[in-house]
Design a protein around this motif. Sequence first.
Motif, mmCIF file in Angstrom:
data_model
loop_
_atom_site.group_PDB
_atom_site.id
_atom_site.type_symbol
_atom_site.label_atom_id
_atom_site.label_comp_id
_atom_site.label_asym_id
_atom_site.label_seq_id
_atom_site.Cartn_x
_atom_site.Cartn_y
_atom_site.Cartn_z
ATOM 1 N N VAL A 5 0.872 -1.187 -0.010
ATOM 2 C CA VAL A 5 0.207 -0.153 0.081
ATOM 3 C C VAL A 5 1.031 1.304 -0.012
ATOM 4 N N ALA A 6 1.886 1.364 0.719
ATOM 5 C CA ALA A 6 2.890 2.354 0.990
ATOM 6 C C ALA A 6 3.697 2.469 -0.326
ATOM 7 N N ALA A 7 3.993 1.449 -1.070
ATOM 8 C CA ALA A 7 4.726 1.567 -2.295
ATOM 9 C C ALA A 7 3.773 2.302 -3.247
ATOM 10 N N LEU A 8 2.389 1.591 -3.508
ATOM 11 C CA LEU A 8 1.424 2.091 -4.664
ATOM 12 C C LEU A 8 1.277 3.702 -4.150
ATOM 13 N N LEU A 9 1.281 4.187 -2.794
ATOM 14 C CA LEU A 9 1.073 5.499 -2.640
ATOM 15 C C LEU A 9 2.173 6.208 -3.082
ATOM 16 N N VAL A 10 3.207 5.946 -2.924
ATOM 17 C CA VAL A 10 4.341 6.782 -3.370
ATOM 18 C C VAL A 10 4.418 6.755 -4.745
ATOM 19 N N LEU A 11 4.097 5.536 -5.496
ATOM 20 C CA LEU A 11 4.123 5.502 -6.987
ATOM 21 C C LEU A 11 3.051 6.865 -7.448
ATOM 22 N N GLY A 12 1.886 6.474 -6.820
ATOM 23 C CA GLY A 12 0.900 7.497 -7.148
ATOM 24 C C GLY A 12 1.201 8.910 -7.000
ATOM 25 N N VAL A 13 2.065 9.251 -5.702
ATOM 26 C CA VAL A 13 2.240 10.678 -5.737
ATOM 27 C C VAL A 13 3.255 11.015 -6.709
ATOM 28 N N LEU A 14 4.112 10.064 -7.172
ATOM 29 C CA LEU A 14 5.280 10.653 -7.884
ATOM 30 C C LEU A 14 4.769 10.479 -9.635
ATOM 31 N N LEU A 15 3.833 9.516 -9.822
ATOM 32 C CA LEU A 15 3.369 9.548 -11.182
ATOM 33 C C LEU A 15 1.980 9.809 -11.770
ATOM 34 N N GLY A 16 1.125 9.731 -10.813
ATOM 35 C CA GLY A 16 -0.267 9.735 -11.008
ATOM 36 C C GLY A 16 -0.998 11.076 -10.649
ATOM 37 N N ALA A 17 -2.271 10.778 -10.597
ATOM 38 C CA ALA A 17 -3.096 12.020 -10.431
ATOM 39 C C ALA A 17 -3.135 12.395 -9.007
ATOM 40 N N VAL A 18 -2.615 11.516 -8.141
ATOM 41 C CA VAL A 18 -2.404 11.819 -6.522
ATOM 42 C C VAL A 18 -1.549 13.165 -6.527
ATOM 43 N N ALA A 19 -0.565 13.147 -7.341
ATOM 44 C CA ALA A 19 0.371 14.267 -7.433
ATOM 45 C C ALA A 19 -0.331 15.703 -7.369
ATOM 46 N N HIS A 20 -1.619 15.693 -8.087
ATOM 47 C CA HIS A 20 -2.437 16.955 -7.821
ATOM 48 C C HIS A 20 -3.182 17.187 -6.593
ATOM 49 N N LEU A 21 -3.215 16.175 -5.958
ATOM 50 C CA LEU A 21 -3.946 16.334 -4.405
ATOM 51 C C LEU A 21 -3.184 16.855 -3.392
ATOM 52 N N PRO A 22 -3.812 17.602 -2.622
ATOM 53 C CA PRO A 22 -3.024 17.811 -1.230
ATOM 54 C C PRO A 22 -2.379 16.463 -0.423
#
Length: 63
Positions: A5-22
């Motif tokens: 879960v932590a790895a997917l969250l980090v990947l999302g922060v770096l590459l995905g739409a999560v990077a646009h969220l606070p």
Amino acid sequence: MLFLVAALLVLGVLLGAVAHLPVPVSAAAGLAIALWLSLFAARERLSGRQRAARLHHDRGGLR
């Protein structure tokens, strides 16, 4: 599992739409997913034990 879960969250922060969220929103979403996965795993484990006990009982106990 929490590592995944932590790895997917980090990947999302770096590459995905999560990077646009606070960051707090991303952390809350990651925590919600981790909680959901934990509850699902616990439910599956408990149902597996109950299923095994039922099977054992239906076969007449120890052989």
